[in-house]
Design an enzyme around this catalytic site. Structure first.
Site, short mmCIF file in Angstrom:
data_model
loop_
_atom_site.label_atom_id
_atom_site.label_comp_id
_atom_site.label_asym_id
_atom_site.label_seq_id
_atom_site.Cartn_x
_atom_site.Cartn_y
_atom_site.Cartn_z
N LYS A 74 -38.16 -44.00 16.05
CA LYS A 74 -39.17 -44.23 15.05
C LYS A 74 -40.44 -44.49 15.59
CE LYS A 74 -37.34 -49.03 14.17
NZ LYS A 74 -37.23 -49.78 13.36
N ASP A 127 -57.88 -52.24 49.99
CA ASP A 127 -59.06 -51.47 50.82
C ASP A 127 -60.25 -52.46 50.77
OD1 ASP A 127 -59.13 -51.56 48.00
OD2 ASP A 127 -60.39 -49.61 47.83
N ASP A 128 -60.61 -53.31 49.85
CA ASP A 128 -61.77 -54.20 49.90
C ASP A 128 -61.55 -55.50 50.78
OD1 ASP A 128 -63.40 -53.13 48.13
OD2 ASP A 128 -62.61 -54.21 46.32
N ARG A 179 -55.63 -50.24 39.39
CA ARG A 179 -57.10 -50.40 38.89
C ARG A 179 -58.02 -49.08 38.76
NH1 ARG A 179 -59.71 -54.77 40.42
NH2 ARG A 179 -58.43 -54.96 42.54
N GLU A 232 -54.04 -47.73 33.89
CA GLU A 232 -54.84 -48.69 33.68
C GLU A 232 -56.27 -48.31 33.98
OE1 GLU A 232 -54.38 -53.13 35.29
OE2 GLU A 232 -55.31 -52.02 36.81
N LYS A 248 -51.99 -53.60 51.94
CA LYS A 248 -51.07 -54.20 50.90
C LYS A 248 -51.76 -53.61 49.52
CE LYS A 248 -53.10 -56.40 48.44
NZ LYS A 248 -54.05 -57.50 47.43
N THR A 249 -51.16 -53.24 48.70
CA THR A 249 -51.59 -52.94 47.30
C THR A 249 -50.54 -52.30 46.32
OG1 THR A 249 -53.29 -52.46 45.44
CG2 THR A 249 -53.37 -51.02 47.62
N ILE A 250 -50.07 -52.81 45.26
CA ILE A 250 -49.30 -51.90 44.63
C ILE A 250 -49.84 -50.85 44.09
CG2 ILE A 250 -47.88 -54.00 43.66
CD1 ILE A 250 -49.55 -53.55 40.95
N ASP A 251 -51.17 -50.74 43.91
CA ASP A 251 -51.88 -49.36 43.36
C ASP A 251 -51.61 -48.01 44.24
OD1 ASP A 251 -52.80 -51.55 41.86
OD2 ASP A 251 -54.80 -51.13 42.21
N ARG A 273 -59.42 -63.76 45.69
CA ARG A 273 -60.23 -62.68 45.73
C ARG A 273 -61.70 -62.97 46.42
NH1 ARG A 273 -57.96 -58.02 43.86
NH2 ARG A 273 -56.40 -58.22 42.20
N ARG A 319 -45.59 -57.04 40.32
CA ARG A 319 -46.25 -57.34 41.17
C ARG A 319 -45.56 -58.46 42.36
NH1 ARG A 319 -52.36 -58.22 40.56
NH2 ARG A 319 -51.92 -60.42 39.93
N GLY A 335 -54.62 -59.06 44.97
CA GLY A 335 -53.30 -59.08 43.95
C GLY A 335 -52.00 -59.27 44.45
P1 FBP Z 1 -55.14 -55.65 44.83
O1 FBP Z 1 -56.10 -54.25 44.90
O2 FBP Z 1 -55.73 -56.59 45.28
O3 FBP Z 1 -53.82 -55.31 45.43
O4 FBP Z 1 -54.73 -55.63 43.33
C1 FBP Z 1 -54.26 -54.73 42.29
C2 FBP Z 1 -54.23 -55.03 40.93
O5 FBP Z 1 -52.88 -55.43 40.83
C3 FBP Z 1 -54.67 -54.15 40.23
O6 FBP Z 1 -53.51 -53.02 39.87
C4 FBP Z 1 -55.23 -54.65 38.94
O7 FBP Z 1 -56.27 -53.99 38.25
C5 FBP Z 1 -55.69 -55.96 39.26
O8 FBP Z 1 -54.93 -56.28 40.60
C6 FBP Z 1 -55.41 -57.28 38.51
O9 FBP Z 1 -56.25 -58.13 39.21
P2 FBP Z 1 -55.97 -59.89 38.85
O10 FBP Z 1 -54.60 -60.09 39.45
O11 FBP Z 1 -56.98 -60.34 39.18
O12 FBP Z 1 -55.85 -59.84 37.46
#
Ligand code: FBP
Length: 551
Positions: free
Chosen positions: A242, A175-176, A252, A311, A202-205, A145, A428, A81
């Site tokens: 309201k 990580d993957d 994820r 999420e 890398k990962t926003i997570d 991916r 992102r 992502g």
């Molecule tokens: P990465 O682990 O590859 O960085 O992706 C994170 C993420 O943004 C998750 O937060 C989210 O669940 C997922 O990618 C969404 O994936 P996609 O872009 O395939 O819809």
């Protein structure tokens, strides 16, 4: 080109670097520590990574043995992502490569790891990279991916890297993808290829972190973007008085994004999946807790509020976790048969027949739309695509039912009107904050140095991030050090261990100290938009998570 005023201004931004990386490349040396061990399953990993296991952590220092400044060819790939700052990793890599030798060349594989398998790449030139400096997105070369896992794919990847005479391959991923980088590094050495493979976190997570990796890039910008939007929604909620806003936040698996946003915005409720799992809470109990806050606020006349939902929540609720793992197994083992079932009715009937009794009960009790979402395709790494499961709407529906019951029992007399939101893709590809712009540029620059020193199976590591960039420390960490063995697709596989929210850690404890106060009293906090220019404390403040964990 028609570009925005900000984009033009950002081209001129000069990212900060750790002092050591500003020195002439020929004056930088490397210092190695002791041999390392994996976080778990050391024996199995030592065997699997015969050539790359146990290498030392390294740090760049002045002098000592330095690199030869011969021309080099390097390939780079973006994987998974999008995360703000990816372009700067490539810019840093490019600048270091050219600084070491102007005849060196950088090739970008297009569309993620599939670009390696298809030998689909472009040469990244100075003119081209300049268009992307300090901008968000991964559009410089695209991402994907695809997982490189079969023997044929490994052979193909090596053939492509050899045919392009690459000295190094830089894998920018989570990580993957970094697990994949470790496997590639091991494979290349085992075939006698002197091609360094270096990863970039890398990962926003924010779940690719450990002693050596303080944060993955993109987390800073993405959480600041979401926090701005949450703050705006809070102000709207407090003005109109309201609506109850249920906001699902990307991430994820781990709840780092949700927790960081809670620390920045002080919502009435923020669910932390790791806590739900630790206390083995059922979905019903999670709903009861939310309902209890709604009822208490209604008693004070406050029929509005903000709830943050991670999420990944659904996978941390014990009964849902069991259900999902049974579904994963069924869908993996009977792929062809399942594909022959064309209607949702046929699919759910077959699923229900094959689930355990408990899981079948849980599955049947879910609304149809959630059942459908749980049956959607897995990603190439076997993960449920949680971004497509509308947990926020499920919680709203369940809260409505519970509140109606309480009303009929005379225990609730408020009004419940809700709005649902999902914040994920919005963050992102934002322009990277100054922090991410500097951090990513440093990670890329540093990745080149690791490869030029012939290090392979390493991840680029920049530390002491709560200090100004000039004081950061640069080096590398062996990927095997971050690994353990986990069940994937029914088999034990080496993987980088995900960092979940630590319930004993400073960020969660800070949240736990304040959440009661934030729940009942309205204490919203409005961080506003990311600022790129202005006073240091406005533009360069790292996330609360980083500050609490490292300052
Ligand atoms: P990465 O682990 O590859 O960085 O992706 C994170 C993420 O943004 C998750 O937060 C989210 O669940 C997922 O990618 C969404 O994936 P996609 O872009 O395939 O819809």
């Amino acid at each position: 080109m028609d570009i925005s005023v900000l984009q033009k201004a950002r081209y001129a931004y000069r990212p900060g670097l750790p002092a050591i990386l500003t020195a002439p490349i020929s004056s930088i040396g490397v210092e190695a520590g002791n041999e390392t061990e994996a976080v778990d399953d050391q024996t199995a990993l030592r065997k699997r990574f015969e050539h790359t296991y146990g290498k030392p952590v390294v740090r760049f220092v002045p002098g000592g043995n330095t690199i030869t400044e011969r021309p080099r060819q390097v390939g780079v790939v973006l994987s998974g992502g999008q995360a703000p700052g990816g372009h700067n990793v490539i810019a840093g890599l490019f600048d270091a490569l050219k600084k070491a030798n102007a005849d060196s060349r950088l090739f970008g594989f297009l569309g993620g790891p599939q670009g390696i398998l298809d030998d689909d790449a472009i040469e990244i030139t100075g003119v081209y990279v300049d268009e992307f400096r300090n901008t968000g997105g991964f559009d410089i070369i695209g991402s994907g991916r695809t997982k490189i896992e079969s023997d044929d794919q490994f052979t193909k990847a090596l053939d492509v890297c050899r045919s392009r005479a690459l000295d190094a391959l830089v894998v920018i991923g989570g990580d993957d993808s970094n697990t994949n980088a470790a496997l590639l590094a091991e494979y290349f050495i085992s075939r006698g290829a002197e091609i360094s493979v270096v990863g970039v976190p890398k990962t926003i997570d924010g779940d690719l972190k450990n002693d050596q990796i303080e944060v993955s890039f993109g987390f800073d910008t993405a959480t600041k973007t979401y926090a701005e939007l949450i703050g705006n929604i809070e102000r709207d909620a407090n003005s109109a008085k309201k609506y109850w806003h249920f906001i699902k936040l990307m991430g994820r698996s781990a709840s780092h994004i949700c927790l960081e946003c809670a620390l920045q915005t002080h919502p009435n409720i923020a669910v932390v999946s790791e806590e739900v799992e630790a206390h083995r809470k059922t979905l019903g109990e999670v709903v009861d807790e939310i309902v209890s806050v709604i009822v208490q606020r209604a008693e004070n006349g406050d029929n509005f509020g903000v709830v943050l939902v991670p999420e990944g929540l659904i996978e941390f609720i014990p009964e849902m976790k069991t259900l999902i793992s049974e579904l994963n197994r069924l869908l993996a083992e009977h792929t062809a048969y399942y594909a022959s079932l064309h209607t949702f009715e046929d699919q759910s009937e077959w699923i229900n027949k094959n689930l355990s009794r408990d899981s079948s009960y849980v599955f049947s009790s879910l609304p149809n739309n959630i059942q459908r979402q749980l049956l959607m395709d897995r990603d190439p790494h076997g993960n449920v695509q949680v971004s497509r499961i509308e947990t926020e709407k499920l919680l709203i529906e369940m809260c409505e039912d519970r509140l109606a019951e309480l009303k009929s029992e005379g225990k609730y007399s408020g009004r419940f009107s809700s709005q649902s939101h999902f914040l994920g893709y919005e963050g992102r590809c934002a322009f990277p904050s100054n922090f991410d712009a500097d951090y990513c540029y440093s990670l890329g620059y540093n990745a080149f140095l690791l490869s030029a020193f012939g290090l392979t199976g390493y991840i680029s590591s920049i530390r002491r991030l709560s200090r100004p960039a000039s004081e950061w420390e640069a080096g590398g960490c062996p990927l095997t050090m971050m690994m353990n063995m986990e069940q994937r697709h029914g088999a034990l596989k080496p993987v980088i261990r995900k960092a979940l929210v630590d319930l004993e850690g400073a960020p969660f404890r800070m949240f736990a100290r304040h959440r009661q106060e934030w729940a009942i009293n309205t204490r919203y906090h409005y961080p506003g938009a990311i600022q790129y220019y202005g006073p240091d404390e406005v533009c360069n403040l790292p996330t609360a998570t980083l500050r609490l964990e490292h300052s």
